[in-house]
Design an enzyme around this catalytic site. Structure first.
Site, PDB file in Angstrom:
ATOM      1  N   SER A 237      40.231  43.432  28.801  1.00  0.00           N
ATOM      2  CA  SER A 237      40.990  43.327  30.044  1.00  0.00           C
ATOM      3  C   SER A 237      41.926  42.131  29.947  1.00  0.00           C
ATOM      4  O   SER A 237      41.940  41.402  28.953  1.00  0.00           O
ATOM      5  CB  SER A 237      40.047  43.156  31.238  1.00  0.00           C
ATOM      6  OG  SER A 237      39.359  41.914  31.163  1.00  0.00           O
ATOM      7  N   LYS A 238      42.691  41.904  31.012  1.00  0.00           N
ATOM      8  CA  LYS A 238      43.689  40.836  30.993  1.00  0.00           C
ATOM      9  C   LYS A 238      43.069  39.460  30.791  1.00  0.00           C
ATOM     10  O   LYS A 238      43.733  38.550  30.300  1.00  0.00           O
ATOM     11  CB  LYS A 238      44.495  40.862  32.290  1.00  0.00           C
ATOM     12  CG  LYS A 238      45.444  42.055  32.399  1.00  0.00           C
ATOM     13  CD  LYS A 238      46.263  41.993  33.676  1.00  0.00           C
ATOM     14  CE  LYS A 238      47.229  43.165  33.762  1.00  0.00           C
ATOM     15  NZ  LYS A 238      48.025  43.130  35.017  1.00  0.00           N
ATOM     16  N   ARG A 239      41.802  39.306  31.179  1.00  0.00           N
ATOM     17  CA  ARG A 239      41.199  37.990  31.006  1.00  0.00           C
ATOM     18  C   ARG A 239      40.979  37.635  29.536  1.00  0.00           C
ATOM     19  O   ARG A 239      40.724  36.480  29.203  1.00  0.00           O
ATOM     20  CB  ARG A 239      39.887  37.888  31.779  1.00  0.00           C
ATOM     21  CG  ARG A 239      38.789  38.797  31.297  1.00  0.00           C
ATOM     22  CD  ARG A 239      37.625  38.790  32.276  1.00  0.00           C
ATOM     23  NE  ARG A 239      36.596  39.732  31.930  1.00  0.00           N
ATOM     24  CZ  ARG A 239      35.592  39.472  31.111  1.00  0.00           C
ATOM     25  NH1 ARG A 239      35.497  38.291  30.531  1.00  0.00           N
ATOM     26  NH2 ARG A 239      34.676  40.388  30.859  1.00  0.00           N
TER      27      ARG A 239
END
Length: 471
Positions: A237-239
């Protein structure tokens, strides 16, 4: 048999690197086998599908050079075909009209969960005699017993118990066909022989196989590739960093490096890490795709990009950085050959295109700012004399070559009894603003006579007030 693969993204956002890897594996399998790679846009989600997302996906695929042979085909252009096939399933007894409302279905779902049962549709409408009035969905009549095997080319044989399969909806009450239905009609109609997709879609495969069989279509081969996880083993994910292909293009990564890295996320060929596109096409096979998830490591991607960047021919490197130079409104002070010479001095030092443009700033603009600490340490009154003499020596050079530049330095060093570092570092600060650069003779050669002398004169003017104060 001619191999035909496809990539079928939903245009509801950017091209995720996980989807890009799926596209890459489908592309490589088709190219390795001399087959055809088809692009299909699955835009049945009319609320979330956008033209902007379609354009972004196509641009990302073009940047990655995943050139498709047929398409793009759009599901939104094929409504009549889906409705026709749904009516065919109704007429041959493999589908039925379901009149249960959304509220009723939600009640059934909650009751099943409360009773500890799997929240499947209870098939209330499965055996109704004839059509009724009111809104309805069209559901598929899944087999009630037996098994549906999936001979997966990555996972191996997977067996599904039919009693665990739901009567999935083929067409919603608003007339919009569902993914699981459309994908079967499309893959059959486009003669897709190999469906390569993420393992998160494996659970839908037995349902789709039953639809193929109900319609009398040949079932393609399936290969479900593992997902990509972050370093913490959670789904990417973006994290975990940028997940958009476009973000890597904007960050200055090379398309061949991104393709190389994505290929190695789940596929291997011995211990080899760096692959050209031709290498990948030659060696790719589904047998070498692993069963476990690939772990995304941004540092490894950066290393792969560095390897590709350092091997890039200078003409291609120059062409790649020009748009980034233009972004900064810098005018390249030379022709393509000059730009290539400048970049050659930095090619072993940069990991991305943006980084090499950053490093090349003192070549590309004369608005040089001195690092305060570097200037205080190296642009001191005691170097004014040697710098003055170096300017004189350099000014006499007619053929601006590294050899003649070296001779000029040697003359100054001999006259003032200086080691190279004692004169090179002040010159480096004067020319680049800092203390780190390629070899000073290379830098001077690339800058040229006029710009070098102008920067040295500017440094001497900065030193002059301090020299006067010392007197």
């Amino acid at each position: 048999m001619t191999v035909r693969t496809r990539f079928a993204p939903s245009p509801t956002g950017y091209l995720h690197i996980g989807s890009a890897r799926t596209a890459l594996f489908s592309y490589l399998y088709a190219r390795h086998n001399g087959g055809t790679f088809v692009l299909r846009i699955e835009d049945t989600d009319r609320e979330r599908s956008t033209r902007e997302s379609i354009d972004a996906i196509l641009d990302a695929l073009r940047w990655l050079k995943l050139d498709w042979d047929e398409g793009p085909f759009f599901q939104s252009d094929r409504w009549d075909l889906y409705r026709e096939q749904a009516e065919r399933l109704l007429s041959n007894g493999h589908a039925y009209r379901c009149y249960c409302t959304a509220e009723q279905l939600e009640t059934k779902r909650k009751e099943a969960l409360a009773a500890g049962r799997k929240p499947m549709y209870d098939r209330t409408c499965r055996n109704l005699a004839g059509p009724r009035g009111g809104a309805y969905t069209i559901r598929f009549k899944a087999a009630l017993d037996g098994e549906t095997p999936v001979a997966d080319l990555v996972k191996g044989p997977v067996l599904f118990q039919n009693r665990e399969l739901d009567d999935l909806i083929l067409v919603r009450s608003d007339g919009v066909p569902t993914y699981n239905f459309c994908v079967v009609i499309d893959d059959a109609g486009m003669n897709i022989t190999h469906v390569i997709r993420g393992e998160d879609l494996l659970a839908s495969t037995p349902k789709q196989i039953q639809i193929y069989q109900a319609l009398g279509y040949s079932v393609p081969a399936f290969a479900h590739i593992p997902l990509i996880l972050g370093l913490d083993r959670a789904r990417l994910s973006k994290r975990h960093g940028a997940t958009s292909v476009t973000a890597y293009r904007e960050a200055g990564y090379l398309p061949d490096a991104v393709v190389n890295y994505l290929a190695r996320l789940g596929w291997s060929y011995g211990d080899q890490e760096i692959f050209t596109r031709a290498d990948l096409i030659e060696h790719f096979s589904l047998e070498a795709v692993g069963k476990s998830a690939g772990v995304y490591n941004p540092e490894k991607l950066e290393w792969v990009n560095f390897q590709h960047l350092r091997a890039l021919p200078l003409a291609e490197l120059a062409a790649a950085v020009k748009p980034l130079i233009a972004e900064r409104a810098w005018k390249i002070p030379g022709d393509d050959a000059w730009l290539g010479r400048a970049l050659a001095t930095l090619q072993e030092r940069a990991k991305t295109l943006r980084e090499i443009v950053d490093l090349a700033s003192y070549y590309l603009t004369d608005a040089i700012e001195y690092d305060a600490k570097a200037a205080a340490k190296h642009l001191r009154p005691d170097v004014a004399g040697p710098l003055h003499e170096l300017v004189t020596q350099l000014a006499t050079i007619t053929d601006w070559t590294v050899e003649d530049i070296h001779h000029a330095f040697n003359a100054v060093m001999a006259h003032h009894n200086l080691a190279l570092g004692k004169i090179a570092q002040p010159v480096r600060v004067a020319l680049t603003g800092g203390t780190v650069s390629p070899g000073i003779f290379e830098v001077i050669d690339v800058l040229g006579k006029e710009r070098t002398l102008a920067r040295l004169e500017r440094a001497l003017k900065q030193i002059a007030p301090a020299s006067a104060a010392a007197v």
